[in-house]
Every structure is written in C-alpha cells, then in structure tokens.
Scaffold this active site. Structure first.
Site, short mmCIF file in Angstrom:
data_model
loop_
_atom_site.label_atom_id
_atom_site.label_comp_id
_atom_site.label_asym_id
_atom_site.label_seq_id
_atom_site.Cartn_x
_atom_site.Cartn_y
_atom_site.Cartn_z
N GLY A 243 125.60 6.15 -14.99
CA GLY A 243 124.49 5.50 -14.28
C GLY A 243 124.46 5.72 -12.79
N GLY A 245 123.57 8.70 -11.37
CA GLY A 245 122.72 9.82 -11.02
C GLY A 245 123.46 11.12 -10.92
CB SER A 247 124.03 15.08 -14.55
OG SER A 247 123.03 15.23 -13.58
CB SER A 248 127.43 10.59 -16.99
OG SER A 248 126.37 9.69 -17.25
CG ASP A 294 120.66 16.54 -14.85
OD1 ASP A 294 120.54 17.01 -13.71
OD2 ASP A 294 120.36 15.38 -15.14
CE1 TYR A 344 111.30 9.93 -10.40
CE2 TYR A 344 112.46 8.01 -11.23
CZ TYR A 344 112.35 9.04 -10.31
OH TYR A 344 113.27 9.15 -9.30
#
Length: 500
Positions: A243, A245, A247-248, A294, A344
């Site tokens: 969480g 940002g 790109s986990s 990502d 978004y």
C-alpha cells in the site's frame, strides 16, 4: 520445505536496502485500442428502464435490449466510469435471470471492471435461477483472452519511465507430493489466513477469487500461466511495503510467474508476454484495472538502467543511469488517504472527453498549442487535467534524453515540475507528499524530487548525489511531521531465478 529453502537463501529482508519493483525469485532445484461515438454516460443506466422496471426485464426474450447494452458497455471509446458500468451490469445481470449467461459470456473480459462478475455472484448467491445460469456458463467454451490494455493510462496513451530497485519479493518452493497447491506468505501486513491450499485449475473447475486478498495475486498468476502448472508448495516473503505505491502487487505477480517458469520448465515467449499475463491476472482476480508499467519494470528491469515504456505500442527502451555517484532515495510517507473511488475514473473521463473535443484519438497526439486553441470549449478543470497529461509526456521524453546524457540537473528539474503538475493540475498529491517533496528539493545535492505512482499518500522519489543522501534523510526526519521510512537505492535487475 519452502520455508527451509527460503532460510538457505540467506536473503537480507530489511528495508535499509530500499526500492521499487525488484524481484528475487526462486524455484525448485530441479528444474489498447483507440476508442466510435459516445452516448451520454447516464444513457446506459436508463436502458434498463426503457422496457420496464429492472425486476420485470427479461433479456432472454428481448435479445435486442441485451445486444444494445453489450454494445454500449464494450465500446472502446466509452467514457463511462466504472460506476456507470457496474450499476448497469448488476441490474441487468441479476434481473434478467435467463439472460445472465449471454451477458456474462459477452462481458466477462470487459476491461472496465474485472470484478463485476464476482459482485453478481455475491448478489445472486441465494438465487436458484442465477446459480443455474452460472452452471450453464461454466460448461461453455471459455471466451477469447482479454486483450492487453493500459486502463489508467489509456486516455492519453502514456509514455512513462520506471526503475527496478532492490526491494525484493521472494517465492521459495518446489513441486508437491500432493495433488494440490499450498502457499504461505510471510509478508508484513498481509491479511489472514497466511496459508492457503487450493486445487489446480481445470476447465470444469477454474480458480476463483476469494479471501485472503493476497492470495488472489497468486491464484491469478496460476490461472493465467501458459502451459499449465503442477502441484507445488511455496513460501512468499517481501520487503516491498504494502500500500505504499511501490508496486507490491506487480512484484508478487512477476515473482510468482517466474517461479512457475522455473518449476515447470515452460517460459513465457518474451518478458513482455510475461508482464502482460501478470497484468491480466491482476485485472481478473484482485479486480484491479491496473496499467502495464509496474509489471513491465518488474519483468524487464536492468541494473544501472531506467526503462522507458510506451503504453500505446508496448515497446520499451533501456535508459542508462550508470553513474554510481547518484542515488535514488525513496521516502515512504506512511500515509494513505481514503478515496471515494471516483478520483481516477473522473480524471480518465476528463482526458477522453478533452481528446474528443480536440479531435484526436488520445492526448498522446495533442499539443499544448492545440489545447490552448480550444480552451474555450473545455471546462477549467478538464483543461488542467489535459495540460498535465500533455506536459507530462513531454517531460518524460526530455527526462529520458537527460539521463542518457548524464544531465541529472535537468532530469531533477523535470521531476520537480512533474510533482507541481501532479499537485496543481492533476490534483493527486496530498499535504504529506507535498511537504516531503519541498523538504527534499531544498537540500543541497538533491537534483529533484516528486511523488510516485498513484498519489494521495505513499512515497516520493528523490534523485540525489550519493554524498548528500544522509543529509537529505536527516532533513526529512527533522522537518516532516509524520514518521517516514527511507530506502536508498540504485537501479537493479528485474525478476530472476536464484538457487539455494
């Protein structure tokens, strides 16, 4: 067995090494398209009312209504938000019991909202007629694979640049003696249960999403792995904070795919194909309509290089970043602001609508001169959204050239400008990120700083001289009101197989 192998790897799983998207992966020892004309966004929901109340509708008897709705929902130039699509589809699918089979068959690959069918299943869980329709659907041939799209960026056919950095996601394991797959996660912050056992997917019994949330990234990759998988046991460990940002999710997906390649001996045709399958897994199982950047950097990252990614052509180019006197400092604000879910989608819709006013297929083809000419035909907010997109594409191209020349001062200036545009024009920053960016940008030896990825919290990325890293961290610690976490990095390789 998997945990023992993980211990043998002696991987340093501490955040001091820092960064984005880098994967270390182990296996067993053996081994989108331009959008036609657009209806009013409200029109689609009214379609369910044209032929009566939704509860009285029967799409089985009126296939023309069904076809009309499907055509609207799958229109590539649609500026409908996810909420528009979800509302219309949930009403139609649940109310038209006999027509649900054809609706699902037509829309199950719909990129706008990959999780809609799961919502329908939940809504219809106690409905015998819907359950019967699902049973019929499961017996039909599977539809053609979803075409790769870059949803968050498709409104402007984004050009982006990423670097893979040495935070790691490790998948350790091997073949199982059983006929099932067993996975355990050691990742901090993962939801319970931390272990899961599931059957291999078949045509008759495909894998389905479900709790725990972390397992959907694993199951999605298993379901989309080309050539089929074998039963396995695996343990997951990661230093990529959830969480933040960074790109986990892509890190886990590409790590898992690479593990399955090593386990089965079947490799993807290309790194691009691997990234696209992982993107598809995230669309279909977690239900996140993510872009492709990502997964691309997780699969294709190279040491001492950034990666310039064209989200329209899906081409990528390595950009040298080989000066070891320059470092990348990731600063995690450790804040995440709750969003309404419309932020978004509304921005993407603004980009589509502005592109239509400008007479171009996407903002990638627009210029600031053209935007200024038509400013009177565009709302003030939409103008700012489009201005960010057009100028950000230009900044990305200029930054790539600056990095190639070793001109870090220019690259840093472009990073500062990018943050200002994300803050003021696109409005996806927050007070904490703005504060971190201002502090870092003012430190001597810092070239530039900006927020990363989604915004509304998460991290900043700072380009800084190696000798100024500690000073920058100290300034951030002393002046930032929150509690930040720091990762000092260099561009690293993407996913790879390592042996114990």
């Amino acid at each position: 067995m998997g945990l023992d192998l993980l211990k043998q790897l002696d991987v340093n799983l501490h955040p001091a090494s820092g960064a984005i998207d880098q994967l270390a992966v182990t296996g067993s020892a053996e081994v989108p398209e331009p959008p036609p004309s657009q209806p009013d966004p409200g029109e689609i929901c009214s379609l369910t009312m044209v032929r009566g109340h939704p509860e009285e509708a029967d799409l089985h008897e009126d296939s023309s209504a069904e076809e009309e709705v499907i055509a609207l929902l799958t229109d590539e130039e649609s500026v409908l938000t996810e909420q528009d699509v979800r509302t219309a589809y949930l009403e139609l699918a649940h109310s038209a019991h006999d027509g649900i089979v054809r609706m699902k068959q037509a829309l199950r690959n719909l990129a706008w909202w990959p999780g809609i069918n799961r919502e329908v299943e939940e809504l219809c869980r106690s409905c015998e007629r819907c359950q019967h329709s699902d049973a019929v659907l499961s017996q039909r041939a599977r539809p053609a694979p979803m075409q790769p799209v870059d949803l968050p960026d498709r409104a402007w056919s984004k050009l982006g640049m990423d670097i893979a950095l040495p935070l790691v996601t490790v998948v350790a394991g091997g073949c199982s003696d059983s006929d099932q797959c067993h996975v355990t996660t050691l990742a901090a912050g993962a939801d319970a249960p931390l272990s899961l056992t599931f059957d291999l997917p078949t045509e008759e019994a495909p894998l389905r999403p479900g709790p725990p949330a972390w397992s959907n990234y694993v199951k999605g990759v298993v379901a989309n792995f080309k050539g089929g998988v074998v039963p396995f046991e695996a343990v997951l460990a990661s230093t990529v904070p959830l969480g933040a940002g960074l790109s986990s999710s892509a890190s886990l997906e590409v790590a898992m795919y690479t593990f399955l390649e090593a386990l089965t001996g079947r490799k993807a045709e290309s790194l691009r194909e691997k990234a696209l399958q992982c993107q598809k897994a995230e669309h279909e199982f977690p239900g996140m309509p993510c872009g492709i950047m990502d997964q691309f950097i997780s699969a294709m990252g190279r040491k001492d290089n950034a990666l310039l990614i064209d989200c329209r052509s899906l081409e990528s180019t390595l950009v040298p970043l080989a000066d070891h006197q320059v470092a990348v400092l990731i600063t995690n604000s450790n804040v995440r602001h709750t969003l309404t879910g419309s932020e978004y989608p509304s921005r993407r819709r603004a980009c589509f609508e502005t592109a239509k006013v400008l007479g171009v297929k996407s903002l990638r083809e627009a210029t600031m001169e053209l935007l200024k000419e038509r400013q009177g035909d565009i709302s003030e907010e939409d103008y700012r959204r489009a201005r960010h997109v057009i100028t950000e594409i230009a900044r990305t191209e200029a930054a790539a050239e600056a990095f190639k020349k070793g001109d870090y001062a220019t690259a840093g200036k472009l990073m500062n400008e990018s943050h200002a545009s994300l803050r003021d024009d696109y409005e996806v920053s927050c007070a904490e990120l703005d504060h971190l960016q201002r502090i870092a940008a003012a430190v001597e030896g810092v070239f530039g700083s900006r927020m990363t990825v989604g915004g509304f919290g998460g991290c900043t990325v700072t380009l800084v001289k190696k000798g100024a890293v500690e000073l920058c961290i100290q300034k951030l610690k002393s002046e930032y009101a929150g509690s930040a976490t720091f990762y000092v990095c260099r561009p690293a390789d993407g996913a790879t197989v390592i042996s114990a």
